[in-house]
Write an enzyme that holds these catalytic residues in place. Structure first.
Site, PDB file in Angstrom:
ATOM      1  N   CYS A   1      -0.953   5.866   9.245  1.00 53.44           N
ATOM      2  CA  CYS A   1      -1.332   4.563   8.696  1.00 53.44           C
ATOM      3  C   CYS A   1      -2.480   4.792   7.723  1.00 53.44           C
ATOM      4  O   CYS A   1      -2.469   5.770   6.985  1.00 53.44           O
ATOM      5  CB  CYS A   1      -1.710   3.601   9.827  1.00 53.44           C
ATOM      6  SG  CYS A   1      -3.062   4.196  10.859  1.00 53.44           S
TER       7      CYS A   1
ATOM      8  N   ARG B   1       0.848  -1.199   0.000  1.00 55.48           N
ATOM      9  CA  ARG B   1       0.000   0.000   0.000  1.00 55.48           C
ATOM     10  C   ARG B   1       0.879   1.244   0.000  1.00 55.48           C
ATOM     11  O   ARG B   1       0.554   2.239  -0.658  1.00 55.48           O
ATOM     12  CB  ARG B   1      -0.932  -0.001   1.207  1.00 55.48           C
ATOM     13  CG  ARG B   1      -2.017  -1.062   1.151  1.00 55.48           C
ATOM     14  CD  ARG B   1      -2.983  -0.936   2.306  1.00 55.48           C
ATOM     15  NE  ARG B   1      -3.785   0.271   2.216  1.00 55.48           N
ATOM     16  CZ  ARG B   1      -4.540   0.751   3.206  1.00 55.48           C
ATOM     17  NH1 ARG B   1      -4.562   0.119   4.376  1.00 55.48           N
ATOM     18  NH2 ARG B   1      -5.242   1.852   3.040  1.00 55.48           N
TER      19      ARG B   1
END
Length: 275
Positions: A230, A172
């Protein structure tokens, strides 16, 4: 004080003169609420806290899990029996993210004694209860600011002047895949540091020395400022916790990638870590 506690230590402290308040924060990203699992069996005396409904505000421009209203959070904690002069232990199903979110919020809001059960419920070897306790209301009143908190602009600045760690999976970070947010990639200047590398196969945190070596290799020891983000401020709290175990104090960009990537005017970097 260590920010984590073992199951054996929890047994001992629970039998002491001032047993900790127990909070069950079982939560799965994109999964069903954790209450049914709580009702099927939890550590005796634990009170269930819903991460999505009680440890986050409504999703929107501030991300998928923005911080909750401070007054509402305080009310939730008092209903759960949390007081300012009594220790708190939080746990989840084993991943550690939900418990770390509760740990971070309580510490940020000024509670001085909060720990995460290392390894979560899976580490507990005692009996489980199906009773739903109704604790005496606590007196905890949030006083935000005890831990560092960044907005998007501050995160962008710190990525240039200090060390901004990206706690998501490496794919990601690189932008190879993005299963949740508008676009893949990372904040320019951020360094990849997946949260999953902070724990062993049982979900327990690595020894402090191993974590310190890991973060030092990423540049934490030399960085004038240190922060984490995050996807939406949940696993990032787990990384802040790991950093504290390792002896580093880090701020959290709570809006994280879900907030950053929602604004098309913000720059997006892709590809491997420049380090």
């Amino acid at each position: 004080m260590k920010p984590i506690i073992s199951a054996s230590e929890l047994v001992s402290e629970s039998a002491g003169a001032t047993p900790p308040v127990l909070l069950d924060v079982r939560w799965t990203l994109g999964g069903p609420p954790g209450r049914p699992e709580y009702e099927a069996g939890h550590i005796p005396g634990a009170v269930y806290v819903d991460l999505d409904a009680e440890l986050a505000g409504p999703p929107g421009s501030g991300g998928r899990h923005p911080l909750p209203d401070v007054a509402a959070f305080g009310a939730v904690m008092r209903r759960a029996g949390v007081s300012g002069d009594r220790p708190v232990v939080v746990y989840d199903g084993g991943l550690g993210w939900g418990a770390a979110r509760a740990w971070w919020l309580l510490r940020w809001a000024g509670h001085p004694d909060v720990r995460v059960l290392d390894g979560g419920l899976a580490a507990w070897t005692g009996e489980l209860s199906k009773d739903t306790p109704v604790p005496e209301p606590g007196d905890f009143t949030p006083a935000p600011g005890a831990l560092g908190l960044l907005d998007a602009d501050a995160a962008a600045s710190l990525a240039r002047s200090g060390l901004l760690l990206d706690a998501r999976a490496a794919e990601r970070y690189r932008g190879d895949v993005e299963p949740i947010d508008r676009v893949g990639g990372h904040i320019p200047g951020a360094v990849s540091a997946p949260t999953t590398e902070n724990v062993d196969a049982d979900g327990r945190f690595l020894p402090a020395e191993a974590l310190a070596a890991r973060f030092a290799a990423l540049g934490a020891a030399e960085a004038p400022e240190l922060a984490v983000y995050c996807g939406s401020g949940v696993s990032g709290a787990h990384e802040v916790l790991a950093l504290e175990i390792a002896g580093f104090r880090a701020a959290l960009y709570a809006g994280s990638w879900s907030e950053w990537s929602s604004d098309p005017s913000r720059p997006v970097a892709t590809g491997p870590d420049p380090q």
